[in-house]
Write a protein that holds these residues in place. Structure first.
Motif, PDB file in Angstrom:
ATOM      1  N   PHE A 137       3.655  -9.615  10.088  1.00 16.03           N
ATOM      2  CA  PHE A 137       4.455  -8.440  10.413  1.00 16.03           C
ATOM      3  C   PHE A 137       4.355  -7.457   9.247  1.00 16.03           C
ATOM      4  CE2 PHE A 137       7.005 -11.939   8.843  1.00 16.03           C
ATOM      5  CZ  PHE A 137       7.677 -11.407   7.761  1.00 16.03           C
ATOM      6  N   THR A 138       4.629  -6.198   9.529  1.00 19.24           N
ATOM      7  CA  THR A 138       4.509  -5.135   8.524  1.00 19.24           C
ATOM      8  C   THR A 138       5.706  -4.195   8.634  1.00 19.24           C
ATOM      9  OG1 THR A 138       2.095  -5.207   8.641  1.00 19.24           O
ATOM     10  CG2 THR A 138       3.071  -3.259   7.631  1.00 19.24           C
ATOM     11  N   PHE A 139       6.236  -3.778   7.483  1.00 18.75           N
ATOM     12  CA  PHE A 139       7.311  -2.795   7.435  1.00 18.75           C
ATOM     13  C   PHE A 139       6.892  -1.618   6.563  1.00 18.75           C
ATOM     14  CE2 PHE A 139       9.709  -6.408   8.938  1.00 18.75           C
ATOM     15  CZ  PHE A 139      10.637  -5.833   9.793  1.00 18.75           C
ATOM     16  N   SER A 140       7.454  -0.467   6.879  1.00 12.78           N
ATOM     17  CA  SER A 140       7.159   0.757   6.137  1.00 12.78           C
ATOM     18  C   SER A 140       8.463   1.444   5.752  1.00 12.78           C
ATOM     19  CB  SER A 140       6.319   1.732   6.975  1.00 12.78           C
ATOM     20  OG  SER A 140       5.094   1.148   7.351  1.00 12.78           O
ATOM     21  N   THR A 141       8.421   2.169   4.661  1.00 10.40           N
ATOM     22  CA  THR A 141       9.565   3.006   4.275  1.00 10.40           C
ATOM     23  C   THR A 141       9.080   4.388   3.883  1.00 10.40           C
ATOM     24  OG1 THR A 141       9.551   2.483   1.904  1.00 10.40           O
ATOM     25  CG2 THR A 141      10.840   1.033   3.349  1.00 10.40           C
ATOM     26  N   THR A 155       0.837  -1.194   0.000  1.00  8.92           N
ATOM     27  CA  THR A 155       0.000   0.000   0.000  1.00  8.92           C
ATOM     28  C   THR A 155       0.870   1.241   0.000  1.00  8.92           C
ATOM     29  OG1 THR A 155      -0.119  -0.006   2.421  1.00  8.92           O
ATOM     30  CG2 THR A 155      -1.888  -1.143   1.226  1.00  8.92           C
ATOM     31  N   VAL A 156       0.296   2.333  -0.487  1.00  8.12           N
ATOM     32  CA  VAL A 156       1.002   3.615  -0.523  1.00  8.12           C
ATOM     33  C   VAL A 156       0.178   4.638   0.241  1.00  8.12           C
ATOM     34  CG1 VAL A 156       2.094   5.352  -1.982  1.00  8.12           C
ATOM     35  CG2 VAL A 156       1.836   3.029  -2.817  1.00  8.12           C
ATOM     36  N   GLU A 157       0.815   5.285   1.200  1.00  9.19           N
ATOM     37  CA  GLU A 157       0.144   6.354   1.915  1.00  9.19           C
ATOM     38  C   GLU A 157       0.425   7.672   1.194  1.00  9.19           C
ATOM     39  OE1 GLU A 157       0.724   6.501   6.131  1.00  9.19           O
ATOM     40  OE2 GLU A 157       0.967   4.322   6.271  1.00  9.19           O
ATOM     41  N   LYS A 158       0.144   8.774   1.864  1.00  6.81           N
ATOM     42  CA  LYS A 158       0.365  10.082   1.256  1.00  6.81           C
ATOM     43  C   LYS A 158       1.849  10.281   0.939  1.00  6.81           C
ATOM     44  CE  LYS A 158       0.896  12.315   5.764  1.00  6.81           C
ATOM     45  NZ  LYS A 158       0.465  13.387   6.662  1.00  6.81           N
ATOM     46  N   ASP A 159       2.102  11.010  -0.081  1.00  4.70           N
ATOM     47  CA  ASP A 159       3.450  11.374  -0.483  1.00  4.70           C
ATOM     48  C   ASP A 159       4.323  10.140  -0.734  1.00  4.70           C
ATOM     49  OD1 ASP A 159       2.401  13.832  -0.069  1.00  4.70           O
ATOM     50  OD2 ASP A 159       3.635  14.358   1.634  1.00  4.70           O
ATOM     51  N   TYR A 160       5.310   9.884   0.159  1.00  3.97           N
ATOM     52  CA  TYR A 160       6.363   8.916  -0.147  1.00  3.97           C
ATOM     53  C   TYR A 160       6.431   7.748   0.841  1.00  3.97           C
ATOM     54  CZ  TYR A 160       7.845  12.798  -3.098  1.00  3.97           C
ATOM     55  OH  TYR A 160       7.882  13.798  -4.042  1.00  3.97           O
ATOM     56  N   ILE A 161       5.353   7.449   1.535  1.00  2.00           N
ATOM     57  CA  ILE A 161       5.349   6.361   2.508  1.00  2.00           C
ATOM     58  C   ILE A 161       4.764   5.107   1.866  1.00  2.00           C
ATOM     59  CG2 ILE A 161       4.495   5.564   4.734  1.00  2.00           C
ATOM     60  CD1 ILE A 161       4.424   8.482   5.628  1.00  2.00           C
ATOM     61  N   ILE A 162       5.540   4.018   1.921  1.00  2.00           N
ATOM     62  CA  ILE A 162       5.140   2.741   1.311  1.00  2.00           C
ATOM     63  C   ILE A 162       5.107   1.682   2.412  1.00  2.00           C
ATOM     64  CG2 ILE A 162       5.567   1.157  -0.605  1.00  2.00           C
ATOM     65  CD1 ILE A 162       7.691   3.249  -1.574  1.00  2.00           C
ATOM     66  N   ASN A 163       4.062   0.851   2.414  1.00  2.00           N
ATOM     67  CA  ASN A 163       3.916  -0.209   3.409  1.00  2.00           C
ATOM     68  C   ASN A 163       3.844  -1.567   2.736  1.00  2.00           C
ATOM     69  OD1 ASN A 163       3.503   1.816   5.478  1.00  2.00           O
ATOM     70  ND2 ASN A 163       1.422   2.021   4.685  1.00  2.00           N
ATOM     71  N   CYS A 164       4.314  -2.573   3.435  1.00  2.00           N
ATOM     72  CA  CYS A 164       4.155  -3.957   2.981  1.00  2.00           C
ATOM     73  C   CYS A 164       3.871  -4.832   4.201  1.00  2.00           C
ATOM     74  CB  CYS A 164       5.400  -4.455   2.259  1.00  2.00           C
ATOM     75  SG  CYS A 164       5.240  -6.150   1.644  1.00  2.00           S
ATOM     76  N   SER A 165       2.728  -5.515   4.168  1.00  2.00           N
ATOM     77  CA  SER A 165       2.392  -6.454   5.240  1.00  2.00           C
ATOM     78  C   SER A 165       2.656  -7.875   4.750  1.00  2.00           C
ATOM     79  CB  SER A 165       0.933  -6.295   5.661  1.00  2.00           C
ATOM     80  OG  SER A 165       0.059  -6.637   4.606  1.00  2.00           O
ATOM     81  N   TYR A 166       3.107  -8.713   5.661  1.00  2.00           N
ATOM     82  CA  TYR A 166       3.463 -10.094   5.331  1.00  2.00           C
ATOM     83  C   TYR A 166       2.635 -11.031   6.211  1.00  2.00           C
ATOM     84  CZ  TYR A 166       7.714  -7.869   3.474  1.00  2.00           C
ATOM     85  OH  TYR A 166       8.601  -7.069   2.796  1.00  2.00           O
ATOM     86  N   ALA A 167       2.192 -12.144   5.626  1.00  2.00           N
ATOM     87  CA  ALA A 167       1.550 -13.216   6.382  1.00  2.00           C
ATOM     88  C   ALA A 167       2.155 -14.531   5.908  1.00  2.00           C
ATOM     89  CB  ALA A 167       0.035 -13.210   6.164  1.00  2.00           C
ATOM     90  N   LEU A 168       2.877 -15.203   6.820  1.00  3.23           N
ATOM     91  CA  LEU A 168       3.522 -16.479   6.515  1.00  3.23           C
ATOM     92  C   LEU A 168       2.740 -17.588   7.207  1.00  3.23           C
ATOM     93  CD1 LEU A 168       7.330 -15.645   6.879  1.00  3.23           C
ATOM     94  CD2 LEU A 168       6.236 -16.574   4.840  1.00  3.23           C
ATOM     95  N   THR A 169       2.136 -18.463   6.423  1.00  2.13           N
ATOM     96  CA  THR A 169       1.309 -19.537   6.982  1.00  2.13           C
ATOM     97  C   THR A 169       1.918 -20.892   6.660  1.00  2.13           C
ATOM     98  OG1 THR A 169      -0.674 -18.183   6.684  1.00  2.13           O
ATOM     99  CG2 THR A 169      -1.002 -20.545   7.061  1.00  2.13           C
ATOM    100  N   ASN A 170       2.055 -21.731   7.667  1.00  2.00           N
ATOM    101  CA  ASN A 170       2.541 -23.096   7.483  1.00  2.00           C
ATOM    102  C   ASN A 170       1.385 -23.952   6.990  1.00  2.00           C
ATOM    103  OD1 ASN A 170       3.614 -25.657   7.604  1.00  2.00           O
ATOM    104  ND2 ASN A 170       4.267 -25.531   9.747  1.00  2.00           N
TER     105      ASN A 170
END
Length: 579
Positions: free
Chosen positions: A316-320, A173-188
């Motif tokens: 987990f989720t990371f943003s830049t 996903t992209v927020e306003k301006d220059y913030i980018i998010n990525c959420s991860y779901a790892l399922t066994n």
């Protein structure tokens, strides 16, 4: 100005150096650069049928040099299904990004509001690899990519490992301006527990600015910044040797950043948790148009060890923040994130930031950066007006009593101690402070360096026109005079005409002739040559800086004229009273 033999020779040498200056710039990598190309310091590119996922145990904390002792299975890349969905683009008004289904990462980031030096296309970071999940060896299959109604990108893939199977789901996903998010779901999705060690999320790459923008290389600002879990701030020059750049024990951080002169990529955990810094080792390199190599800095987050039971999921989720270095935007994105905005060194950095704040405030009022620079220059010079006036008056008095100084030197040349005593008495009698002439200059030096750093690093000035200058971050060349031949030693076929620098030099000469000088002939000759020397070395200075300097010289000339007019009036009044 007397054109004796020594002066003519000095002028000739300066002219030769000025003609050779573009060649010198190219020799040292200061000339405009073209599109960069990335070269691997490790093995070559993987075939298209394989992913670019490498194991995360290339972490800088590993002791094994070049990771040569790691098992071959851990070094290998994961196999991917033969049919892969096409890349897709998404973004907002500021970012145009390409998502690679093959790697599960953002492969290219274009900044739509910022063009390259030629203004033919937006500045772009290629081979970004942003948010790629580096995981152990496995077979990747069943890749799907979906564009949601809200503009986000959703990707799923099955990773078959020796121990079992994982379902990886990512949402970009992209927020306003220059913030980018990525959420991860790892399922066994297998029948046995899975242990995942040494997994990494890539958090962005950054090359030196000129290698991907085509701008002229002036100053290197290429750094790794981070804030540790304890709140300590660290920054490391990206040009440092590996032993100084990489951490022996990778720290836990709240955020980490790689940055160039104008742009940065700051990585943080979206939930605010600390993470262990990962740095790509060895660093890749980029080469500019002159085949000069520079380091490509890449950071990421090393994930904690995970043990997934059958059917369980780890999320987990990371943003830049990936975009231009704006102190306000970076401070809002991460705690003390504005520290990524490196303008100058030490205390000058705070002064430069304050001046940038003032410049932006002026721009919000007058909506012109050129006018804002003029007003800022006047404000700075007005603040120093009283001190400069005293300095000029002291220099005028020093010039007036020069004959008396010469008499004292001749009379007491054999007794230095008595000479100093008599000169001190003369200073006191005439009301002269020997330091008053130098003090204004000394106090203005930090201001000038801070202004230089601020104007040279302000991306807001890039590609902004004012009067005839088309770009306040570059020289104000209006045309070039062809020579009709190419100088073999300098590879020059035309001389650019930069009016602001020429005006600045002419005004320096006028100011110099108006300024009282109490110097011996040799010193005066050096001062006369100073404008020519400065013209040589500052000829291609960014027009925002030369605009500041030109306005500053005009202010000085007006101040000197007013003081001289006042002194003449006082002298005339004194003579009238004497009669």
């Amino acid at each position: 100005m007397k054109f004796d033999k020594q002066t003519i020779i000095a002028l000739a040498v300066c002219m030769i150096l000025m003609l050779a200056w573009p060649s010198i710039c190219r020799r040292f990598g200061w000339a405009p650069a073209a599109q960069d190309k990335v070269t691997e310091e490790t093995a070559g590119q993987a075939p298209a049928a394989e992913t670019e996922n490498k194991t995360a145990d290339t972490d800088a904390g590993e002791k094994t040099p070049e990771n040569s002792e790691k098992p071959a299975a851990e070094k290998a890349v994961a196999e991917v299904q033969s049919v892969i969905p096409d890349d897709c683009r998404f973004g907002n008004a500021y970012l145009d990004m390409t998502f690679s289904a093959r790697t599960g990462a953002i492969s290219k980031i274009s900044f739509t509001k910022h063009g390259n030096n030629a203004r033919t296309e937006p500045v772009a970071i290629n081979d970004a690899g942003l948010f790629e999940l580096i995981i152990a060896r496995g077979h990747v299959s069943d890749i799907t990519v979906t564009r949601n109604d809200d503009g986000s990108i959703e990707s799923t893939r099955i990773i078959t490992l020796p121990q079992g199977k994982l379902l990886l789901k990512q949402i970009f996903t992209v927020e306003k301006d220059y913030i980018i998010n990525c959420s991860y779901a790892l399922t066994n999705i297998g029948s046995k527990p899975l242990e995942l060690n040494n997994s990494v999320v890539r958090g962005g790459s950054m090359a030196p600015w000129h290698t991907f923008s085509g701008d002229k290389f002036r100053t290197m600002s290429h750094r790794l910044d981070l804030m540790t879990g304890d709140g300590d701030l660290k920054d490391i020059d990206g040009d440092e040797d590996a032993e100084d750049y990489f951490f022996a024990d990778p720290p836990m951080v709240k955020w980490a950043s790689v940055s160039s002169k104008y742009f940065c990529s700051v990585l943080k955990s979206a939930d605010g948790k600390d993470f262990r810094l990962w740095q790509e080792k060895p660093r890749k390199t980029v080469t500019d148009a002159r085949e000069k190599e520079f380091n490509l800095l890449t950071i990421g987050a090393k994930l904690p060890e995970m043990k997934l039971q059958p059917g369980s999921t780890a999320e987990f989720t990371f943003s830049t923040y990936t975009g231009p270095k704006s102190g306000d935007a970076l401070g809002a994105f991460a705690p003390k994130g504005n520290q990524v905005l490196h303008l100058a060194w030490g205390p000058l950095n705070y002064l430069a930031r304050f001046l940038m704040w003032v410049l932006n405030l002026l721009f919000s009022i007058c909506h012109s950066y050129g006018v804002s620079i003029i007003i800022l220059t006047i404000l700075v010079r007005a603040a120093f007006y009283p001190l400069t006036s005293k300095g000029n008056e002291s220099m005028r008095k020093m010039q007036k009593v020069q004959p008396l100084f010469k008499e004292l030197k001749e009379k007491y040349k054999d007794d230095p101690q008595l000479l100093n005593q008599k000169m001190t008495e003369l200073y006191r009698k005439e009301g002269i402070n020997p330091l008053a002439g130098c003090l204004p200059i000394l106090l203005q030096i930090p201001i000038f360096f801070a202004l230089y750093a601020m104007l040279d690093n302000a991306i807001a000035l890039r590609h902004v026109s004012f009067l005839w200058a088309k770009n306040l971050a570059a020289a104000d060349t209006v045309f070039s005079i062809p020579l009709g031949f190419t100088l073999p030693f300098a590879n020059i076929s035309a001389i650019p005409i930069n009016p602001l620098v020429l005006m600045m030099t002419a005004l320096m000469v006028v100011q110099q002739r108006m300024t009282p000088m109490s110097m011996d002939p040799a010193q005066k000759k050096m001062m006369v040559m100073m404008p020519v020397i400065m013209l040589l070395f500052l000829y291609d200075l960014p027009s925002g800086l030369t605009l500041y300097w030109t306005v500053s010289n005009i202010f000085s000339i007006i101040q000197l004229w007013l003081q001289q007019k006042r002194n003449r009036a006082l002298q005339a009044a004194g003579n009238g009273q004497g009669k």
